[in-house]
Structures are given as structure tokens and as C-alpha cells.
Scaffold this motif. Structure first.
Motif, PDB file in Angstrom:
ATOM      1  N   ALA A   6       0.875  -1.377   0.256  1.00 36.72           N
ATOM      2  CA  ALA A   6       0.284   0.109   0.169  1.00 36.72           C
ATOM      3  C   ALA A   6       0.870   1.185  -0.125  1.00 36.72           C
ATOM      4  O   ALA A   6       0.663   2.215  -0.820  1.00 36.72           O
ATOM      5  CB  ALA A   6      -0.851  -0.084   1.272  1.00 36.72           C
ATOM      6  N   LEU A  99     -31.325   3.218   7.104  1.00 34.61           N
ATOM      7  CA  LEU A  99     -31.007   2.959   8.428  1.00 34.61           C
ATOM      8  C   LEU A  99     -32.514   2.391   8.907  1.00 34.61           C
ATOM      9  O   LEU A  99     -32.671   1.431   9.734  1.00 34.61           O
ATOM     10  CB  LEU A  99     -30.840   3.794   9.280  1.00 34.61           C
ATOM     11  N   PRO A 246     -24.720  -1.797  16.934  1.00 32.37           N
ATOM     12  CA  PRO A 246     -24.499  -3.032  16.447  1.00 32.37           C
ATOM     13  C   PRO A 246     -23.433  -3.904  16.915  1.00 32.37           C
ATOM     14  O   PRO A 246     -23.516  -5.306  17.000  1.00 32.37           O
ATOM     15  CB  PRO A 246     -24.647  -3.253  14.878  1.00 32.37           C
ATOM     16  N   THR A 247     -22.357  -3.182  17.074  1.00 32.81           N
ATOM     17  CA  THR A 247     -21.196  -4.135  17.548  1.00 32.81           C
ATOM     18  C   THR A 247     -21.208  -4.584  19.127  1.00 32.81           C
ATOM     19  O   THR A 247     -20.514  -5.605  19.312  1.00 32.81           O
ATOM     20  CB  THR A 247     -19.912  -3.354  17.301  1.00 32.81           C
ATOM     21  N   GLU A 250     -24.121  -8.070  19.960  1.00 31.86           N
ATOM     22  CA  GLU A 250     -24.066  -9.375  20.110  1.00 31.86           C
ATOM     23  C   GLU A 250     -22.989  -9.885  20.936  1.00 31.86           C
ATOM     24  O   GLU A 250     -22.473 -10.969  20.931  1.00 31.86           O
ATOM     25  CB  GLU A 250     -23.518  -9.939  18.354  1.00 31.86           C
TER      26      GLU A 250
ATOM     27  N   TRP B  23      -5.872   1.606   0.695  1.00 28.62           N
ATOM     28  CA  TRP B  23      -5.434   0.295   0.489  1.00 28.62           C
ATOM     29  C   TRP B  23      -4.857  -0.650   1.493  1.00 28.62           C
ATOM     30  O   TRP B  23      -4.832  -1.829   1.169  1.00 28.62           O
ATOM     31  CB  TRP B  23      -4.106   0.619  -0.358  1.00 28.62           C
ATOM     32  N   SER B  24      -4.457  -0.004   2.561  1.00 27.97           N
ATOM     33  CA  SER B  24      -3.903  -0.804   3.733  1.00 27.97           C
ATOM     34  C   SER B  24      -4.850  -1.426   4.755  1.00 27.97           C
ATOM     35  O   SER B  24      -4.362  -2.199   5.730  1.00 27.97           O
ATOM     36  CB  SER B  24      -2.876  -0.001   4.402  1.00 27.97           C
ATOM     37  N   ARG B  30     -12.426   3.359   8.287  1.00 31.17           N
ATOM     38  CA  ARG B  30     -11.269   3.554   7.763  1.00 31.17           C
ATOM     39  C   ARG B  30     -11.133   4.319   6.389  1.00 31.17           C
ATOM     40  O   ARG B  30     -10.522   5.276   5.854  1.00 31.17           O
ATOM     41  CB  ARG B  30     -10.288   2.647   7.846  1.00 31.17           C
ATOM     42  N   THR B  91     -22.223  12.857   1.104  1.00 33.72           N
ATOM     43  CA  THR B  91     -21.658  11.578   0.616  1.00 33.72           C
ATOM     44  C   THR B  91     -21.102  10.730   1.907  1.00 33.72           C
ATOM     45  O   THR B  91     -21.388   9.644   2.219  1.00 33.72           O
ATOM     46  CB  THR B  91     -20.686  11.403  -0.462  1.00 33.72           C
ATOM     47  N   THR B  93     -22.289  11.308   4.749  1.00 33.49           N
ATOM     48  CA  THR B  93     -23.352  10.877   5.791  1.00 33.49           C
ATOM     49  C   THR B  93     -23.957   9.629   5.152  1.00 33.49           C
ATOM     50  O   THR B  93     -24.158   8.880   5.996  1.00 33.49           O
ATOM     51  CB  THR B  93     -24.468  11.886   5.758  1.00 33.49           C
ATOM     52  N   LEU B  94     -24.233   9.489   3.922  1.00 34.42           N
ATOM     53  CA  LEU B  94     -24.636   8.264   3.243  1.00 34.42           C
ATOM     54  C   LEU B  94     -23.721   7.178   3.515  1.00 34.42           C
ATOM     55  O   LEU B  94     -24.337   5.895   4.055  1.00 34.42           O
ATOM     56  CB  LEU B  94     -24.887   8.389   1.802  1.00 34.42           C
ATOM     57  N   ALA B  97     -24.164   5.717   7.228  1.00 37.48           N
ATOM     58  CA  ALA B  97     -25.561   5.025   7.318  1.00 37.48           C
ATOM     59  C   ALA B  97     -25.101   3.487   6.798  1.00 37.48           C
ATOM     60  O   ALA B  97     -25.697   2.786   7.349  1.00 37.48           O
ATOM     61  CB  ALA B  97     -26.437   5.540   6.528  1.00 37.48           C
ATOM     62  N   LEU B  98     -24.340   3.554   5.517  1.00 37.02           N
ATOM     63  CA  LEU B  98     -24.115   2.088   4.980  1.00 37.02           C
ATOM     64  C   LEU B  98     -23.208   1.396   5.964  1.00 37.02           C
ATOM     65  O   LEU B  98     -23.453  -0.014   5.909  1.00 37.02           O
ATOM     66  CB  LEU B  98     -23.624   2.537   3.621  1.00 37.02           C
ATOM     67  N   VAL B 100     -23.210   1.406   9.155  1.00 37.93           N
ATOM     68  CA  VAL B 100     -24.012   1.111  10.141  1.00 37.93           C
ATOM     69  C   VAL B 100     -24.664  -0.254   9.644  1.00 37.93           C
ATOM     70  O   VAL B 100     -24.887  -1.251  10.297  1.00 37.93           O
ATOM     71  CB  VAL B 100     -24.993   2.068  10.595  1.00 37.93           C
ATOM     72  N   LEU B 101     -25.318  -0.172   8.367  1.00 42.87           N
ATOM     73  CA  LEU B 101     -26.082  -1.514   7.779  1.00 42.87           C
ATOM     74  C   LEU B 101     -24.877  -2.642   7.790  1.00 42.87           C
ATOM     75  O   LEU B 101     -25.496  -3.608   8.124  1.00 42.87           O
ATOM     76  CB  LEU B 101     -26.345  -1.027   6.370  1.00 42.87           C
ATOM     77  N   ALA B 103     -22.459  -3.291   9.722  1.00 39.80           N
ATOM     78  CA  ALA B 103     -22.270  -3.698  10.942  1.00 39.80           C
ATOM     79  C   ALA B 103     -23.253  -4.520  11.725  1.00 39.80           C
ATOM     80  O   ALA B 103     -23.136  -5.440  12.228  1.00 39.80           O
ATOM     81  CB  ALA B 103     -21.795  -2.455  11.937  1.00 39.80           C
ATOM     82  N   ARG B 104     -24.644  -3.900  11.163  1.00 40.23           N
ATOM     83  CA  ARG B 104     -25.823  -4.770  11.810  1.00 40.23           C
ATOM     84  C   ARG B 104     -25.766  -6.144  11.033  1.00 40.23           C
ATOM     85  O   ARG B 104     -26.020  -7.007  11.897  1.00 40.23           O
ATOM     86  CB  ARG B 104     -27.170  -4.178  10.994  1.00 40.23           C
ATOM     87  N   GLY B 107     -21.879  -7.831  12.382  1.00 40.91           N
ATOM     88  CA  GLY B 107     -21.626  -7.570  13.571  1.00 40.91           C
ATOM     89  C   GLY B 107     -20.164  -6.772  14.010  1.00 40.91           C
ATOM     90  O   GLY B 107     -19.526  -6.498  14.986  1.00 40.91           O
ATOM     91  N   ASP B 108     -19.540  -6.319  12.795  1.00 40.60           N
ATOM     92  CA  ASP B 108     -18.293  -5.569  12.661  1.00 40.60           C
ATOM     93  C   ASP B 108     -18.049  -4.792  11.808  1.00 40.60           C
ATOM     94  O   ASP B 108     -18.729  -4.581  10.705  1.00 40.60           O
ATOM     95  CB  ASP B 108     -16.863  -6.483  13.136  1.00 40.60           C
TER      96      ASP B 108
END
Lengths: 252, 122
Positions: A6, A99, A246-247, A250, B23-24, B30, B91, B93-94, B97-98, B100-101, B103-104, B107-108
């Protein structure tokens, strides 16, 4: 190994971009210091000749704001700014849609009891943010700033006050404010169409350049934008406050 | 003193740090931060293209002659960057939100090492 790759890839891309942009014909184009269009915007003679001298006190220029960037954003390219506000609305609405595909009700998840420092300081900080936010929005035609940072400050004050009192903003009121602001923007555009013959043309007496009460349409549009941005950002914070973590859900 | 090389190299470095961040790692947050850094670098570079030696801030605070060379920097890149910053906010913000989706669902916030993806890649 992956990180080393990288480092090499990003350093290589930056070096290539640097060589391409900062040497040779691209540099001569980008940093020539010549700009016909920009100078025409600065002199206010895009549509016709400007007077020989332009400065504070000039009357009847084709675009009245003393701040040239504001003149471009809200006068010469006002339609583009309408699109920009629409994109911001679409992004916040999209975040809410992603959401909460299903309708959710109930309290904000992170509704912890506010601390003493927050409750004691919030009214004063809110007052400060409120005044400064409106001042920045209303001076957008004279100074750097305008409706977008002004609206962000208003939203920050609103969120701070509501988190100190433990309540949350009413979604219906925020949507009403946002919708009214968007409608007013288009209404100002249609008024320009009716009186001046083109959408978002600035109508009325533009006043003396440099005065606070100059460029009334610019002032009105920036006030509308500030209200719309503050409603949108407060709504985004409200949406995110309803997301459970969500983290941790679980975790055992 | 010519400020162009200093600011241009800073802008490229910001862009490069963002690229390295993309890339990393495989963390979604991140990536969002990295894209934000790259946007900042691009915005700085765009504003820089409007600079000219001795150019004033594009706000009319004194009288100037419209027949001679313009005393201001080029205001067009500044106006475009104003739009760019607001769109960047939208962008981001969106994208959050994605995230969060994601992670739901998983779980991570780690991305790209799911077994179903590995099957597709092979």
C-alpha cells in the motif's frame, strides 16, 4: 506485506500525479494565472460592460454581492446551488431510508442523563451559536461564510440544547421546516422567472455594493439555505441517535 | 516567495495518505476517513489553481479599475470547492449509514474477508 504494498502503490500514484500536474503542459495550464471567466465574474461584466470603476458604493451592477464567490454561487450559478441543496437532502433522506426501512418508534438509544456541565453550559452556548449562525448566514453577501456554515452552526446549537434537556427534536417539525425552505428556494426562482424572465434571476433593487441591505435576494436565499441545512443536519443527528450499537449487541 | 509548490505538495500528500488508508486496511470507517482525506487534498489543489501572485481575496472592499488586470485571485475554483465540500458532507453521511448497515449484518466493520466473497473470487 500488504501495508508495504500500500505504501509503494500510494507513493507511486502521488509521484506520478505530482510529475504530471506540477511539470510540463498541465502546470502551465493550471497555474497560468489567467482566467477570462473568473475575471469577468470579479468585474461583474459577464452579461455586459461594467462601469470603469467598481468598488464599495457602486450601484446597478449585474450582480450585487460584494463577495464574488457568493455572487457566483447564488447569482451566476444559482441553479447549481439548488441542485447542491437537493443532493444534500437526498443524502440525508437516503441515510434515513437505509437505516430505518421499517418505521421505528421510541426513545433515542443513547439517551443517557446529561451531565451537569452540559446542562449548565448548553443555554449560553446555544445562544452564542444561534446569534453567530444567523450573523454568518445573513452576511454571506459581504464576508466569507454564508448559509451552509451558518446552518451547520444553527444545527449544532439545536442538537446541543436538545441533548441537554434530554428531549429530541420533533421529526415532523424538522421535515416541515426543511420542506418550507426548499419550497421557498424554488418560489424565489419562480419569482425571478415571472419578473425578470429567467429562473432564479434576482429581482428588486440590488442596492449599494458593500451595504448590509444590499443584494436582498442573495440574503433571502442564504437565509433559506441556512434554515434548510440546519433542519437537514439536525434530522441526520436525530436519525443516528436512534441507531442501536450493532457491535455491542452481539457481545456476550 | 512562491507558495504553489509547497501547497501543491501538501495537497498531494493528503491525497496520498488517503490512498494509503484505502489500500492498507479492510475497516469501513477507515475507508470513509480515507476518502474524506482524499477529498480534502483535491479541494486544496483546486483552490490553489485559482491562485495568482499578489491576488487579493475575491471580496470587493476597495475601488478598482475594470479596464486593467483583475486584482483578485480566480474566484471560480473557490466557488466550485464550496459546492464540493457540501457534496462531500452528503456522501459521507450516506457512507456512514451504509457502514451501520454493514455492522448490523456482520457485527463488525471489517470488510472483504467473508467466506462467500472468497468463493466468488476463486
Amino acid at each position: 506485506m500488504n501495508k508495504l504494498l500500500a505504501v509503494f502503490v500510494s507513493a507511486g500514484v502521488v509521484a506520478l500525479l505530482g510529475v504530471f500536474l506540477l511539470t510540463g503542459p498541465a502546470r502551465d495550464q493550471l497555474f497560468s494565472g489567467r482566467s477570462e471567466l473568473g475575471d469577468a465574474f470579479s468585474r461583474r461584466d459577464v452579461r455586459g460592460p461594467a462601469p470603469d470603476q467598481v468598488g464599495p458604493g457602486s450601484r446597478g451592477l449585474e450582480s450585487a454581492p460584494a463577495n464574488t464567490v457568493t455572487a457566483i454561487v447564488l447569482d451566476y450559478r444559482g441553479f447549481d446551488t439548488l441542485g447542491e441543496v437537493t443532493v444534500l437532502f437526498a443524502a440525508v433522506a437516503g441515510a434515513g431510508l437505509v437505516l430505518f426501512a421499517r418505521r421505528r418508534r421510541g426513545q433515542a438509544v443513547s439517551a443517557r442523563r446529561p451531565s451537569l456541565i452540559l446542562t449548565a453550559a448548553a443555554p449560553w452556548v446555544f445562544l452564542f451559536l444561534f446569534v453567530v449562525g444567523f450573523a454568518i448566514a445573513l452576511h454571506g453577501h459581504l464576508t466569507p461564510g454564508g448559509g451552509f456554515p451558518g446552518g451547520a452552526l444553527l444545527a449544532a446549537g439545536l442538537v446541543l440544547l436538545l441533548s441537554a434537556t434530554g428531549r429530541e427534536p420533533s421529526a415532523r417539525r424538522l421535515h416541515l421546516l426543511e420542506g418550507l425552505a426548499g419550497f421557498s428556494f424554488v418560489a424565489v426562482g419562480v419569482a425571478g422567472l415571472v419578473w425578470k424572465g429567467s429562473f432564479l434571476a434576482h429581482f428588486g433593487d440590488s442596492g449599494v455594493l458593500g451595504d448590509f441591505w444590499s443584494a436582498p435576494v442573495t440574503m433571502l436565499l442564504y437565509l433559506i439555505i441556512a434554515l434548510k441545512v440546519s433542519a437537514e443536519l439536525a434530522n441526520a443527528v436525530r436519525t443516528l441517535a436512534h441507531v442501536e450499537d450493532p457491535t455491542t449487541k452481539e457481545a456476550p | 516567495m512562491n507558495v504553489v509548490p509547497i501547497v501543491a505538495i501538501s495537497a498531494l500528500l493528503l491525497f496520498g495518505i488517503g490512498l494509503y488508508g484505502l489500500w492498507s486496511g479492510r475497516n469501513v470507517l477507515r475507508w470513509i476517513l480515507a476518502v474524506g482525506l482524499m477529498e480534502t487534498g483535491i479541494n486544496v489543489f483546486l483552490v490553489l489553481t485559482g491562485w495568482r501572485p499578489g491576488g487579493a481575496v475575491p471580496i470587493i472592499t476597495g475601488a478598482f479599475s475594470t479596464r486593467g488586470p483583475s486584482p483578485f485571485i480566480d474566484p471560480v475554483p473557490s466557488a466550485l470547492v464550496l459546492t464540493s465540500i457540501v457534496i462531500g458532507l452528503g456522501t459521507t453521511t450516506l457512507a456512514l449509514a451504509l457502514a451501520v448497515l454493514h455492522a448490523r449484518a456482520h457485527g463488525d466493520l471489517e470488510c472483504g474477508d467473508d467466506p462467500e466473497n472468497a468463493e466468488v473470487l476463486e
